[in-house]
Design a protein around this motif. Structure first.
Motif, PDB file in Angstrom:
ATOM      1  N   PRO A  50      72.298 120.367  47.259  1.00  0.00           N
ATOM      2  CA  PRO A  50      72.748 121.476  48.108  1.00  0.00           C
ATOM      3  C   PRO A  50      74.141 121.974  47.778  1.00  0.00           C
ATOM      4  CG  PRO A  50      71.753 119.734  49.429  1.00  0.00           C
ATOM      5  CD  PRO A  50      71.905 119.190  48.037  1.00  0.00           C
ATOM      6  N   HIS A  51      75.011 121.079  47.282  1.00  0.00           N
ATOM      7  CA  HIS A  51      76.390 121.464  46.974  1.00  0.00           C
ATOM      8  C   HIS A  51      76.459 122.411  45.788  1.00  0.00           C
ATOM      9  CE1 HIS A  51      75.286 117.977  44.641  1.00  0.00           C
ATOM     10  NE2 HIS A  51      76.275 118.188  43.797  1.00  0.00           N
ATOM     11  N   GLU A  52      75.431 122.401  44.920  1.00  0.00           N
ATOM     12  CA  GLU A  52      75.385 123.347  43.802  1.00  0.00           C
ATOM     13  C   GLU A  52      74.527 124.561  44.142  1.00  0.00           C
ATOM     14  OE1 GLU A  52      75.484 122.158  39.693  1.00  0.00           O
ATOM     15  OE2 GLU A  52      75.155 120.063  40.278  1.00  0.00           O
ATOM     16  N   GLU A  53      73.502 124.354  44.941  1.00  0.00           N
ATOM     17  CA  GLU A  53      72.584 125.456  45.238  1.00  0.00           C
ATOM     18  C   GLU A  53      73.167 126.443  46.240  1.00  0.00           C
ATOM     19  OE1 GLU A  53      67.895 126.187  46.483  1.00  0.00           O
ATOM     20  OE2 GLU A  53      68.694 124.151  46.340  1.00  0.00           O
ATOM     21  N   PRO A  73      95.503 113.839  51.913  1.00  0.00           N
ATOM     22  CA  PRO A  73      94.424 112.853  52.020  1.00  0.00           C
ATOM     23  C   PRO A  73      93.473 112.947  50.832  1.00  0.00           C
ATOM     24  CG  PRO A  73      94.767 113.975  54.118  1.00  0.00           C
ATOM     25  CD  PRO A  73      95.597 114.711  53.103  1.00  0.00           C
ATOM     26  N   ALA A  74      93.061 111.806  50.316  1.00  0.00           N
ATOM     27  CA  ALA A  74      92.227 111.771  49.114  1.00  0.00           C
ATOM     28  C   ALA A  74      90.749 111.939  49.456  1.00  0.00           C
ATOM     29  CB  ALA A  74      92.426 110.456  48.372  1.00  0.00           C
ATOM     30  N   VAL A  75      90.077 112.756  48.649  1.00  0.00           N
ATOM     31  CA  VAL A  75      88.624 112.923  48.707  1.00  0.00           C
ATOM     32  C   VAL A  75      88.100 112.625  47.310  1.00  0.00           C
ATOM     33  CG1 VAL A  75      86.703 114.512  49.072  1.00  0.00           C
ATOM     34  CG2 VAL A  75      88.721 114.654  50.534  1.00  0.00           C
ATOM     35  N   VAL A  76      87.261 111.602  47.193  1.00  0.00           N
ATOM     36  CA  VAL A  76      86.747 111.156  45.897  1.00  0.00           C
ATOM     37  C   VAL A  76      85.269 111.516  45.808  1.00  0.00           C
ATOM     38  CG1 VAL A  76      86.362 109.172  44.388  1.00  0.00           C
ATOM     39  CG2 VAL A  76      88.433 109.290  45.810  1.00  0.00           C
ATOM     40  N   MET A  77      84.888 112.236  44.746  1.00  0.00           N
ATOM     41  CA  MET A  77      83.536 112.766  44.591  1.00  0.00           C
ATOM     42  C   MET A  77      82.809 112.070  43.451  1.00  0.00           C
ATOM     43  SD  MET A  77      84.337 116.829  45.042  1.00  0.00           S
ATOM     44  CE  MET A  77      84.365 117.524  46.699  1.00  0.00           C
ATOM     45  N   TRP A 130      80.540 119.094  41.084  1.00  0.00           N
ATOM     46  CA  TRP A 130      81.297 119.351  42.311  1.00  0.00           C
ATOM     47  C   TRP A 130      82.251 120.537  42.194  1.00  0.00           C
ATOM     48  CZ3 TRP A 130      79.149 116.773  46.048  1.00  0.00           C
ATOM     49  CH2 TRP A 130      78.596 115.501  45.812  1.00  0.00           C
ATOM     50  N   ASP A 131      82.146 121.345  41.163  1.00  0.00           N
ATOM     51  CA  ASP A 131      83.140 122.392  40.907  1.00  0.00           C
ATOM     52  C   ASP A 131      83.426 123.250  42.139  1.00  0.00           C
ATOM     53  OD1 ASP A 131      83.677 121.685  38.308  1.00  0.00           O
ATOM     54  OD2 ASP A 131      82.498 123.288  37.384  1.00  0.00           O
TER      55      ASP A 131
END
Length: 310
Positions: free
Chosen positions: A291-294, A65-69, A80-81
């Motif tokens: 939040p995704h980086e912190e 399934p594809a997740v596009v960021m 998004w690493d």
């Protein structure tokens, strides 16, 4: 024998030229600047979308399934690493640099409005033959993600919105506001130290900032025409009343927010939760705008649980 070898060689050359001509019409050569960048990865490619050479990074099983960021304003797909590294074990993770950002660079036609960026996102999905995906977006990227979902419900499986744009802030409504000279200077000329100070404000706790982040943001912003493109985006940036469009979002939606967000008020998270028909709001009180980086390890748990349920 010599004649046969000669004819064979000529045939191979003709075949190669024909393949180059036919395939080259749909595939763009990778710009040397992108290949030479320290941020270019083996999983990156250039996808041509209506005249824009967009950098796209694809990881994980192709048939999953594809997740596009979609990253936020002034950032790039590297934002998004950590989440991508986690999700790529079970999903086809696709990341992109928006026009006027990262290694995509400026749009020759200066198409930077929100609606035009939504159209661009659709073009990327079409070019990659992604018929249905879960969309993940932060800030500007979140705004683009939910607006695409509102207009294309059949293409979006689920939404993850990380402090998305939507409601009016800084005086921006259905009409744009003039770009202050200080903001123009920051985007086009600011030294790395100034960018580092501004970037630290995206964190609830600046000590959590990756020391390499300001350098990456500065390098990307100083690529030819990128800073100017960001100014041009702000010149046409609008935030009309979103309630009617949010009501059209059919995809199940996870809304993540940091309680110490200084860019977009956490109160907006509650408004999104009220206006999107099927949504869940999670607020991490100690985190900021990204939040995704912190706190990637903590927040990816929220995302995985949500995606696995949808």
């Amino acid at each position: 024998m010599t004649r046969i070898l000669l004819l064979t060689a000529i045939a191979l050359v003709v075949i190669a030229l024909a393949a180059w001509f036919l395939l080259g019409r749909g595939v763009q050569d990778v710009p040397a600047a992108a290949v030479d960048s320290p941020y270019w990865a083996d999983s990156d490619r250039i996808v041509e979308v209506d005249g824009v050479n967009a950098r796209v990074r694809m990881e994980g099983p192709r048939n999953a399934p594809a997740v596009v960021m979609i990253h936020g304003f002034s950032h790039s797909l590297e934002s998004w690493d950590d989440w991508a590294a986690d999700l790529s074990s079970g999903y086809r993770v696709v990341r992109l640099d928006l026009p006027g950002h990262g290694l995509t660079g400026p749009d020759p036609q200066r198409r930077y409005s929100v609606d035009e960026t939504v159209t661009f996102l659709g073009g990327v999905l079409d070019a990659l033959d992604i018929r249905r995906a879960s969309l993940v977006g932060n800030s500007l990227g979140g705004l683009v993600a939910w607006r695409y979902a509102a207009g294309h419900p059949d293409r979006v499986r689920a939404l993850v919105l990380v402090a998305p744009g939507g409601y009016s802030i800084n005086g921006v409504t259905e009409d744009p506001v003039a770009v202050p000279m200080a903001v123009n200077f920051y985007l086009t000329q600011a030294p790395q130290a100034m960018i580092g100070a501004a970037t630290s404000a995206l964190f609830g706790d600046p000590s959590r900032m990756d020391p390499g982040l300001p350098g990456r943001v500065h390098t990307m912003m100083r690529r030819d025409g990128v800073g100017e493109a960001m100014v041009q985006r702000l010149e046409v940036f609008t935030l009309p009343d979103p309630e009617a469009d949010l009501a059209r979002v059919q995809a199940p939606t996870l809304i993540l927010w940091g309680g110490r967000d200084r860019m977009i008020p956490p109160e907006h998270g509650r408004r999104f939760d009220a206006d999107i028909p099927e949504s869940t709001l999670i607020v991490h009180d100690d985190l900021g705008h990204i939040p995704h980086e912190e706190a990637p390890r903590r927040t990816i748990g929220d995302v995985r649980e949500f995606l696995e349920a949808n």
